[in-house]
Design a protein around this motif. Structure first.
Motif, mmCIF file in Angstrom:
data_model
loop_
_atom_site.group_PDB
_atom_site.id
_atom_site.type_symbol
_atom_site.label_atom_id
_atom_site.label_comp_id
_atom_site.label_asym_id
_atom_site.label_seq_id
_atom_site.Cartn_x
_atom_site.Cartn_y
_atom_site.Cartn_z
ATOM 1 N N LEU A 101 -9.237 4.128 6.434
ATOM 2 C CA LEU A 101 -10.290 5.089 6.114
ATOM 3 C C LEU A 101 -11.033 5.526 7.372
ATOM 4 O O LEU A 101 -11.434 6.686 7.513
ATOM 5 C CB LEU A 101 -11.268 4.492 5.104
ATOM 6 C CG LEU A 101 -10.729 4.300 3.690
ATOM 7 C CD1 LEU A 101 -11.759 3.602 2.813
ATOM 8 C CD2 LEU A 101 -10.326 5.639 3.077
ATOM 9 N N ILE A 139 -7.182 8.371 -2.455
ATOM 10 C CA ILE A 139 -7.977 7.564 -1.525
ATOM 11 C C ILE A 139 -8.839 6.571 -2.302
ATOM 12 O O ILE A 139 -8.919 5.376 -1.963
ATOM 13 C CB ILE A 139 -8.865 8.464 -0.641
ATOM 14 C CG1 ILE A 139 -8.021 9.395 0.223
ATOM 15 C CG2 ILE A 139 -9.780 7.609 0.238
ATOM 16 C CD1 ILE A 139 -7.089 8.701 1.160
ATOM 17 N N GLU A 140 -9.491 7.063 -3.357
ATOM 18 C CA GLU A 140 -10.369 6.196 -4.140
ATOM 19 C C GLU A 140 -9.592 5.077 -4.815
ATOM 20 O O GLU A 140 -10.000 3.901 -4.778
ATOM 21 C CB GLU A 140 -11.108 7.035 -5.191
ATOM 22 C CG GLU A 140 -12.111 8.009 -4.599
ATOM 23 C CD GLU A 140 -12.772 8.881 -5.650
ATOM 24 O OE1 GLU A 140 -12.318 8.840 -6.824
ATOM 25 O OE2 GLU A 140 -13.733 9.603 -5.313
ATOM 26 N N GLU A 159 0.825 -1.202 0.000
ATOM 27 C CA GLU A 159 0.000 0.000 0.000
ATOM 28 C C GLU A 159 0.866 1.261 0.000
ATOM 29 O O GLU A 159 0.584 2.224 -0.725
ATOM 30 C CB GLU A 159 -0.920 0.008 1.232
ATOM 31 C CG GLU A 159 -2.001 -1.059 1.201
ATOM 32 C CD GLU A 159 -1.523 -2.390 1.778
ATOM 33 O OE1 GLU A 159 -2.362 -3.262 2.022
ATOM 34 O OE2 GLU A 159 -0.292 -2.547 1.989
ATOM 35 N N THR A 173 -6.611 3.845 -3.995
ATOM 36 C CA THR A 173 -6.053 2.927 -2.993
ATOM 37 C C THR A 173 -7.129 1.981 -2.492
ATOM 38 O O THR A 173 -6.897 0.775 -2.332
ATOM 39 C CB THR A 173 -5.445 3.713 -1.817
ATOM 40 O OG1 THR A 173 -4.492 4.657 -2.305
ATOM 41 C CG2 THR A 173 -4.746 2.772 -0.842
ATOM 42 N N SER A 174 -8.324 2.512 -2.240
ATOM 43 C CA SER A 174 -9.435 1.687 -1.753
ATOM 44 C C SER A 174 -9.849 0.646 -2.779
ATOM 45 O O SER A 174 -10.181 -0.499 -2.433
ATOM 46 C CB SER A 174 -10.630 2.585 -1.400
ATOM 47 O OG SER A 174 -10.291 3.519 -0.406
ATOM 48 N N GLN A 175 -9.831 1.029 -4.049
ATOM 49 C CA GLN A 175 -10.201 0.090 -5.104
ATOM 50 C C GLN A 175 -9.150 -0.992 -5.300
ATOM 51 O O GLN A 175 -9.482 -2.147 -5.601
ATOM 52 C CB GLN A 175 -10.399 0.861 -6.416
ATOM 53 C CG GLN A 175 -11.592 1.792 -6.414
ATOM 54 C CD GLN A 175 -11.603 2.735 -7.603
ATOM 55 O OE1 GLN A 175 -10.716 2.687 -8.460
ATOM 56 N NE2 GLN A 175 -12.602 3.616 -7.674
ATOM 57 N N THR A 200 -8.834 -3.520 -1.402
ATOM 58 C CA THR A 200 -10.160 -3.539 -0.769
ATOM 59 C C THR A 200 -10.146 -4.179 0.608
ATOM 60 O O THR A 200 -10.991 -3.866 1.452
ATOM 61 C CB THR A 200 -11.159 -4.285 -1.662
ATOM 62 O OG1 THR A 200 -10.656 -5.610 -1.923
ATOM 63 C CG2 THR A 200 -11.362 -3.551 -2.984
ATOM 64 N N THR A 203 -7.663 -4.077 2.915
ATOM 65 C CA THR A 203 -6.807 -3.468 3.954
ATOM 66 C C THR A 203 -7.049 -1.976 4.170
ATOM 67 O O THR A 203 -6.349 -1.350 4.974
ATOM 68 C CB THR A 203 -5.324 -3.649 3.584
ATOM 69 O OG1 THR A 203 -5.075 -3.058 2.295
ATOM 70 C CG2 THR A 203 -4.949 -5.118 3.563
ATOM 71 N N THR A 204 -8.025 -1.402 3.501
ATOM 72 C CA THR A 204 -8.207 0.048 3.614
ATOM 73 C C THR A 204 -9.337 0.466 4.556
ATOM 74 O O THR A 204 -9.489 1.660 4.832
ATOM 75 C CB THR A 204 -8.485 0.670 2.234
ATOM 76 O OG1 THR A 204 -9.565 -0.037 1.602
ATOM 77 C CG2 THR A 204 -7.242 0.627 1.373
ATOM 78 N N ALA A 205 -10.110 -0.475 5.058
ATOM 79 C CA ALA A 205 -11.237 -0.107 5.922
ATOM 80 C C ALA A 205 -10.775 0.635 7.175
ATOM 81 O O ALA A 205 -11.300 1.696 7.519
ATOM 82 C CB ALA A 205 -12.034 -1.351 6.300
#
Length: 326
Positions: A213, A198-199, A175, A201-203, A206, A208-210
């Motif tokens: 965020l 942010i978008e 990441e 990285t989240s995509q 999926t 490990t970003t919860a």
């Protein structure tokens, strides 16, 4: 539990150190135990604003392992409830400490027996400044209404946001590499979009970003506008808030509007803070108002009732303007 209050600025000359000193004194006068720390390692001089001599061990002694505990560095200020830790920039290289040293300092700060630790950080966006600024969700940024100062404040908060988000992932993780590559590969001459990062990285990650965020949602910097003179100066505060919201997706709390007062510079020259020599002046009264908001903040993200879920309304800002420009 100790509350750490880092205070930074996007550029020098905005009154950050005067704000830090007078805020520390005001909190101490309200009965809070306060430790004021000079964390401008490249040019520590906060002792002069307090009227103290530079003859006491400071952070340089701790960094170079001449002092094992921060408590060894505490100085009496002559002000009830207020103690001081000098920065001590006499040691070459103090401003370029490694990550393990910073972690150790942060750990020691959190173990101090006090109510508030105020860190007067160096101006700008060095990693040291950003890392100490990000020791809490609610650090303070001081700016002035000048357009250059406001833009520098935005740039600082942008750099802090990138740094904050990256720190939510493990060192040398995929990441972090992704974030670094995103920044490096941004089109030259265009602004790197934090929201887009942010978008993406989240995509891409999926799973490990919860949590990152969730942490990012708690990040809510506090801003003090110094040297205000007119109602129009409040418009700059509103613009900064809108800029941060729209460009970074970050909510910031406006906690103070300090009027321009030539006596502040005079107090610096005399080495006697205005909070002690002229407690009834408008500048100090504005500091007291900011201190009250900071105290009510309680460093809990969801306990911000007086701020309407964390934000001053335009009416609130206009009322502040009327207070200080009438």
């Amino acid at each position: 539990m100790v509350n750490i209050l880092p205070i930074a600025s996007g550029k020098g000359g905005v009154g950050k150190s005067s704000t830090a000193v007078n805020l520390a004194i005001t909190l101490a006068q309200k009965g809070k135990r306060v430790i004021l720390c000079d964390f401008d390692f490249g040019g520590a001089n906060l002792h002069t604003l307090l009227g103290l001599k530079n003859n006491h061990a400071g952070m340089g002694n701790f960094i170079y392992k001449q002092a094992a505990e921060l408590t060894e560095l505490l100085q009496e200020t002559g002000i009830e409830n207020l103690k001081f830790i000098a920065g001590d920039c006499l040691y070459p290289g103090t401003a370029n400490m490694d990550a393990s040293t910073k972690r150790k300092i942060i750990r020691k700060l959190n173990s101090l027996d006090t109510d508030y630790v105020i860190l007067d950080l160096g101006a700008g966006t060095t990693y040291n400044t950003l890392d100490f600024y990000l020791t809490t969700y609610n650090s303070i940024l001081v700016t002035t209404p000048e357009i250059t100062s406001v833009l520098n404040a935005y740039s600082f908060l942008k750099a802090a946001s990138f740094r904050f988000f990256m720190q939510q992932f493990k060192a040398r993780s995929e990441e972090r590499l992704f974030i670094n590559d995103y920044i490096k590969n941004s089109t030259s001459g265009t602004e790197t979009s934090f929201i887009d990062l942010i978008e993406k990285t989240s995509q891409t990650f999926t799973q490990t970003t919860a949590e990152p965020l969730s942490e990012l949602a708690k990040y809510r910097p506090q801003v003090i506008v110094n040297m205000g003179e007119t109602a129009q100066d409040l418009d700059m505060a509103k613009r900064l808030r809108s800029l941060v919201q729209n460009k970074l997706g970050i909510k910031m709390d406006f906690v103070g509007f300090l009027p321009k007062d030539e006596r502040v510079s005079y107090a610096v020259a005399l080495r006697k803070p205005l909070a002690l020599t002229d407690p009834q002046c408008k500048f100090v009264k504005a500091i007291e108002t900011a201190a009250g908001r900071i105290l009510q903040h309680s460093y809990e993200y969801n306990e911000m009732e007086m701020f309407d879920n964390g934000n001053f309304s335009d009416e609130d800002l206009n009322n502040l303007s009327a207070e200080f420009t009438e």
